[in-house]
Design an enzyme around this catalytic site. Structure first.
Site, PDB file in Angstrom:
ATOM      1  N   GLU A 153       0.909  -1.083   0.015  1.00  0.00           N
ATOM      2  CA  GLU A 153       0.188   0.041   0.066  1.00  0.00           C
ATOM      3  C   GLU A 153       0.924   1.319   0.048  1.00  0.00           C
ATOM      4  OE1 GLU A 153      -3.324  -0.524  -0.538  1.00  0.00           O
ATOM      5  OE2 GLU A 153      -2.300  -2.387  -0.954  1.00  0.00           O
ATOM      6  N   CYS A 188      -1.360   9.729   3.133  1.00  0.00           N
ATOM      7  CA  CYS A 188      -1.522   8.965   1.939  1.00  0.00           C
ATOM      8  C   CYS A 188      -2.478   9.717   0.968  1.00  0.00           C
ATOM      9  CB  CYS A 188      -1.339   7.545   1.794  1.00  0.00           C
ATOM     10  SG  CYS A 188      -2.703   6.938   2.831  1.00  0.00           S
TER      11      CYS A 188
HETATM   12  P1  NAD Z   1       8.740   4.343   3.981  1.00  0.00           P
HETATM   13  O1  NAD Z   1       8.840   3.835   2.662  1.00  0.00           O
HETATM   14  O2  NAD Z   1      10.164   5.297   4.016  1.00  0.00           O
HETATM   15  O3  NAD Z   1       8.889   3.565   4.929  1.00  0.00           O
HETATM   16  C1  NAD Z   1       7.743   2.811   5.167  1.00  0.00           C
HETATM   17  C2  NAD Z   1       8.280   1.532   6.042  1.00  0.00           C
HETATM   18  O4  NAD Z   1       9.498   0.854   5.482  1.00  0.00           O
HETATM   19  C3  NAD Z   1       8.970   2.130   7.451  1.00  0.00           C
HETATM   20  O5  NAD Z   1       8.553   1.104   8.399  1.00  0.00           O
HETATM   21  C4  NAD Z   1      10.194   2.004   7.087  1.00  0.00           C
HETATM   22  O6  NAD Z   1      11.184   1.667   8.538  1.00  0.00           O
HETATM   23  C5  NAD Z   1      10.581   0.686   6.304  1.00  0.00           C
HETATM   24  N1  NAD Z   1      11.563   0.774   5.487  1.00  0.00           N
HETATM   25  C6  NAD Z   1      12.250   1.574   4.869  1.00  0.00           C
HETATM   26  N2  NAD Z   1      13.413   0.943   4.316  1.00  0.00           N
HETATM   27  C7  NAD Z   1      13.310  -0.491   4.094  1.00  0.00           C
HETATM   28  C8  NAD Z   1      14.053  -1.421   3.775  1.00  0.00           C
HETATM   29  N3  NAD Z   1      14.951  -1.217   3.123  1.00  0.00           N
HETATM   30  N4  NAD Z   1      13.605  -2.595   4.125  1.00  0.00           N
HETATM   31  C9  NAD Z   1      12.462  -2.871   4.863  1.00  0.00           C
HETATM   32  N5  NAD Z   1      11.614  -1.995   5.346  1.00  0.00           N
HETATM   33  C10 NAD Z   1      12.071  -0.695   5.069  1.00  0.00           C
HETATM   34  O7  NAD Z   1       7.445   5.539   4.333  1.00  0.00           O
HETATM   35  P2  NAD Z   1       7.291   6.263   5.344  1.00  0.00           P
HETATM   36  O8  NAD Z   1       7.774   7.621   5.216  1.00  0.00           O
HETATM   37  O9  NAD Z   1       7.110   5.714   6.684  1.00  0.00           O
HETATM   38  O10 NAD Z   1       5.398   6.701   5.002  1.00  0.00           O
HETATM   39  C11 NAD Z   1       5.274   7.704   4.228  1.00  0.00           C
HETATM   40  C12 NAD Z   1       4.629   6.882   2.864  1.00  0.00           C
HETATM   41  O11 NAD Z   1       3.726   5.989   3.255  1.00  0.00           O
HETATM   42  C13 NAD Z   1       4.127   7.878   1.992  1.00  0.00           C
HETATM   43  O12 NAD Z   1       4.628   7.565   0.593  1.00  0.00           O
HETATM   44  C14 NAD Z   1       2.584   7.715   1.949  1.00  0.00           C
HETATM   45  O13 NAD Z   1       1.802   7.855   0.777  1.00  0.00           O
HETATM   46  C15 NAD Z   1       2.589   6.262   2.273  1.00  0.00           C
HETATM   47  N6  NAD Z   1       1.531   5.568   2.963  1.00  0.00           N
HETATM   48  C16 NAD Z   1       0.471   4.722   2.177  1.00  0.00           C
HETATM   49  C17 NAD Z   1      -0.919   4.560   2.946  1.00  0.00           C
HETATM   50  C18 NAD Z   1      -1.664   3.547   1.966  1.00  0.00           C
HETATM   51  O14 NAD Z   1      -2.503   2.973   2.541  1.00  0.00           O
HETATM   52  N7  NAD Z   1      -1.689   3.601   0.609  1.00  0.00           N
HETATM   53  C19 NAD Z   1      -0.846   4.825   4.097  1.00  0.00           C
HETATM   54  C20 NAD Z   1      -0.036   5.447   4.812  1.00  0.00           C
HETATM   55  C21 NAD Z   1       0.956   5.996   4.294  1.00  0.00           C
END
Ligand code: NAD
Length: 523
Positions: free
Chosen positions: A292, A326
Site C-alpha cells: 500500500e 497518503c
Molecule cells: P517509507 O517507505 O520510508 O517507510 C515505510 C516502512 O518501510 C517503514 O517502516 C520503514 O522503516 C520501512 N523501510 C524503509 N526502508 C526499508 C527497507 N530497505 N527494508 C525494509 N523496510 C524498510 O514510508 P514512510 O515515510 O514511513 O511513510 C510515508 C509513505 O507511506 C508515503 O508515501 C505515504 O503515501 C505512504 N502511505 C500509504 C498508505 C496507504 O494506505 N496507501 C498509508 C499510509 C502511508
C-alpha cells in the site's frame, strides 16, 4: 466454529472524541502528563513474549520539540531477526489451530484494552508523531476499529466456501492461514496502520514479525504492552525495532517469511517487492507481497459546486496532519469559472490555521523529521519556480522549541506536468491547478502515476456519475473531504502505483492472508 451471537455485538466505528467538551480536554491534558512521566525510557524488542534488551538503542524524538526524547528503542541485529522468525514459526502451529472464534475473542479483549488506554495512546502519538488531539484521537479510534472489525471478519474464515455438488463425490473448500509474515507499517498512522496490518494477518491465524518505522518505534512498544495486558499468547506478534539499513533487507529476504504486508512509499515498496521475488535457499514458497503505497490525490471543484463545502474539504484534506497522509489532497483542480474565487477563499481559510505545538492542539504541527522538513521546504520553495506562491512557501515563521514546522503552503498556477503536480510531497504543500472545464479537470486528475484517493465537489448529477466511472482512484469522495476513511465503511487502498489495493478495513482483507484447500472424496 462460527460467530457467537450472544457475545458479539454488530461492528460500529469507534466514536470520535469532542474536545470542546471540557472534561475530554481535561482528560487529554491528564494523559499528556501521565505519558510525560514515561518519556525517555528504553524499550526492548519483544520476541516470543520475552522482552529483549539490545546493546545498542536509538532515540525517537518529538517532532515539535526534537530535544524531547520520547524513548530509546532497541536496535536489533541479525541474530534478533533470526530469533524473531524462529519465535513466529514456533507459535504458528498452535495459533493457527485456534478456532476463528477463539482468535476473535483475543481480538475483542485487545480492543477493550486499547479502548481503556485510549487517551494514553493518543498522548503517545502527540509526543511521538506530533499529532494534534483530533488526529491522534482519529488514529487510535481507527486502530480499535481494525481490531473489532477483523475479529468479526475472522469468524467467516471458518466457514467452507460455497461450491457446487458433483454426483458420487464429496467436495469441500476451506481456508487456512499461510504461515509466518512480515509486517512493515509507516510512521504516519503510527498506531492505526501498525495495528491494522498486524491484526489482519493474525486474526486469520498467521503469526508475524512486526517492524515499525524507526521514526515511531515507541508506540509499537506500547502496543506490545497492550497485547501482553490482553493475555495474548507468546510469539504471535514479535516486535523488531532497528535501523532499516541494518535489518530491512534481512527481514525481507528471510526465507521463512511467507508474505510481506507493507505500507509506505513507492521507493521502499518497490525495493521490497523486487527483493521478495527472489527465492532463497531453503525457501519452498513464493512470497506474497501486499503493497500500500503513496498518492498524489486531487480534489476537483467545478462551477456548480457548493463553494463552502469545497473550501472546507480543501483545507481539511490539504492540511490535516500537515498533509502527511497518503490520502492528503495535494492537488486542488479548479475549473476556470470558479478558479479565482475558490483560490482566494482557500488561501484565506488556510491562513487562519494555527501553526504550533501538538500538545497545545494546534491545527498544523511539525513534520515528522528534519529530513522530511528539508524535503518539504524544498518542495515549498519549488513553488516559486513552478507556479506562484499564494501562501507560505517555506519554514513556518515561528518554530517553537526548534520543531520542524513548515508553513501551510499553497502554490497557484501549477502546470499538470510540474513536479509539484506529479510527485508526492507528504507535507503541508498544496498545488492548485486551473482546468478549462470539468472534462479537462478529470483528465488532469487522472494524469499521474498514482490512484489512491480523489474527490469531486459538484452539484451536477451527470458529472458525479461520470466521476464514479472515470476518476481512477481506489477511494473516491463526492462532495466531502478526501481523507478520513473509516474501517468497515470505506475499505481503503489505491490503484496504479498507489499499490496492490488491499482494501484494509474491507470485507475481503483477511482473504489476503489465507490459502484455500480443496478436498475431494469419491463416495
Ligand atoms: P517509507 O517507505 O520510508 O517507510 C515505510 C516502512 O518501510 C517503514 O517502516 C520503514 O522503516 C520501512 N523501510 C524503509 N526502508 C526499508 C527497507 N530497505 N527494508 C525494509 N523496510 C524498510 O514510508 P514512510 O515515510 O514511513 O511513510 C510515508 C509513505 O507511506 C508515503 O508515501 C505515504 O503515501 C505512504 N502511505 C500509504 C498508505 C496507504 O494506505 N496507501 C498509508 C499510509 C502511508
Amino acid at each position: 466454529m462460527t460467530a457467537d451471537p450472544t457475545t458479539v455485538v454488530p461492528y460500529a466505528p469507534e466514536p470520535f472524541t469532542d474536545f470542546a467538551v471540557g472534561t475530554h480536554a481535561e482528560g487529554y491534558r491528564a494523559a499528556l502528563e501521565l505519558v510525560a512521566g514515561r518519556l525517555g525510557a528504553t524499550w526492548p524488542l519483544v520476541i516470543g513474549g520475552r522482552r529483549i534488551a539490545t546493546d545498542g538503542t536509538f532515540p525517537s524524538v518529538d517532532p515539535c520539540a526534537p530535544d524531547r526524547i520520547v524513548g530509546y528503542a532497541a536496535a536489533a541485529g541479525a541474530a534478533d531477526v533470526d530469533r524473531a522468525y524462529e519465535a513466529a514459526e514456533a507459535a504458528f502451529p498452535v495459533w493457527s489451530r485456534w478456532t476463528a472464534a477463539e482468535r476473535a475473542r483475543a481480538l475483542h479483549k485487545l480492543a477493550a484494552v486499547l479502548r481503556r488506554r485510549k487517551l494514553e495512546l493518543c498522548a503517545w502519538e502527540t509526543y511521538e508523531a506530533g499529532k494534534n488531539w483530533r488526529e491522534a484521537d482519529g488514529d487510535v479510534a481507527e486502530a480499535i476499529d481494525f481490531v473489532e472489525y477483523y475479529a468479526r471478519a475472522a469468524l467467516r474464515l471458518d466457514e467452507p466456501l460455497a461450491t457446487h455438488s458433483w454426483p458420487g463425490e464429496h467436495n469441500v473448500t476451506t481456508l487456512e492461514p499461510i504461515g509466518v509474515g512480515l509486517v512493515i507499517p509507516p510512521w504516519n498512522f503510527l498506531l492505526a496502520i501498525l495495528v491494522g496490518s498486524t491484526m489482519g494477518p493474525v486474526a486469520a491465524g498467521n503469526t508475524v514479525v512486526l517492524k515499525p518505522s524507526p521514526q515511531t518505534p515507541i508506540i509499537a512498544g506500547v502496543f506490545m504492552e497492550c497485547l501482553a495486558e490482553a493475555g495474548w499468547p507468546d510469539g504471535v506478534v514479535n516486535l523488531i525495532t532497528g535501523a532499516d539499513a541494518e535489518i530491512g533487507d534481512r527481514l525481507v529476504d528471510d526465507p521463512r517469511a511467507r508474505f510481506i504486508n507493507f505500507t509506505g512509499s513507492v521507493a521502499t515498496g518497490l525495493r521490497i517487492h523486487q527483493r521478495a521475488a527472489v527465492v532463497h535457499p531453503g525457501q519452498r514458497h513464493l512470497k506474497k507481497t501486499f503493497m500500500e503505497l503513496g498518492g498524489k490525490d486531487a480534489l476537483i471543484v467545478d462551477e456548480t459546486a457548493d463553494l463552502d463545502v469545497a473550501v472546507t474539504a480543501a483545507v481539511q484534506g490539504g492540511f490535516g496532519f500537515n498533509g502527511q497522509k497518503c490520502s492528503a489532497m495535494s492537488r486542488l483542480i479548479l475549473v476556470d469559472a470558479i478558479h479565482d474565487e475558490v483560490l482566494e477563499r482557500f488561501v484565506a481559510a488556510a491562513a487562519r490555521l494555527r501553526v504550533g505545538r501538538a500538545i497545545d492542539d494546534a491545527d498544523v504541527t511539525a513534520v515528522i523529521s528534519e529530513r522530511q522538513f528539508d524535503k518539504v521546504v524544498e518542495y515549498a520553495r519549488l513553488g516559486a519556480e513552478e507556479g506562484r506562491i499564494a501562501l507560505g512557501g517555506g519554514p513556518a515563521e515561528e518554530r517553537p522549541d526548534g520543531g520542524w514546522y513548515v508553513a501551510p503552503t499553497i502554490v497557484a498556477d501549477v502546470a499538470p506536468t510540474a513536479r509539484l503536480a506529479q510527485e508526492e510531497v507528504f507535507g503541508p504543500v498544496v498545488a492548485v491547478l486551473r482546468a478549462r472545464d470539468f472534462d479537462d479537470a478529470l483528465r488532469i486528475a487522472n494524469d499521474t502515476d498514482f490512484g489512491l484517493t480523489g474527490g469531486l465537489i459538484s452539484r451536477s448529477r451527470e458529472r458525479l456519475e461520470r466521476a464514479r466511472r472515470e476518476f481512477k482512484v481506489g477511494n473516491l469522495y463526492l462532495n466531502r473531504k478526501i481523507t478520513g476513511a473509516l474501517v468497515g465503511v470505506q475499505p481503503f487502498g489505491g490503484f496504479k502505483m498507489s499499490g496492490t489495493n488491499s482494501k484494509g478495513g474491507g470485507p475481503d482483507y483477511l482473504r489476503l492472508f489465507v490459502e484455500a484447500r480443496t478436498v475431494t472424496e469419491r463416495l
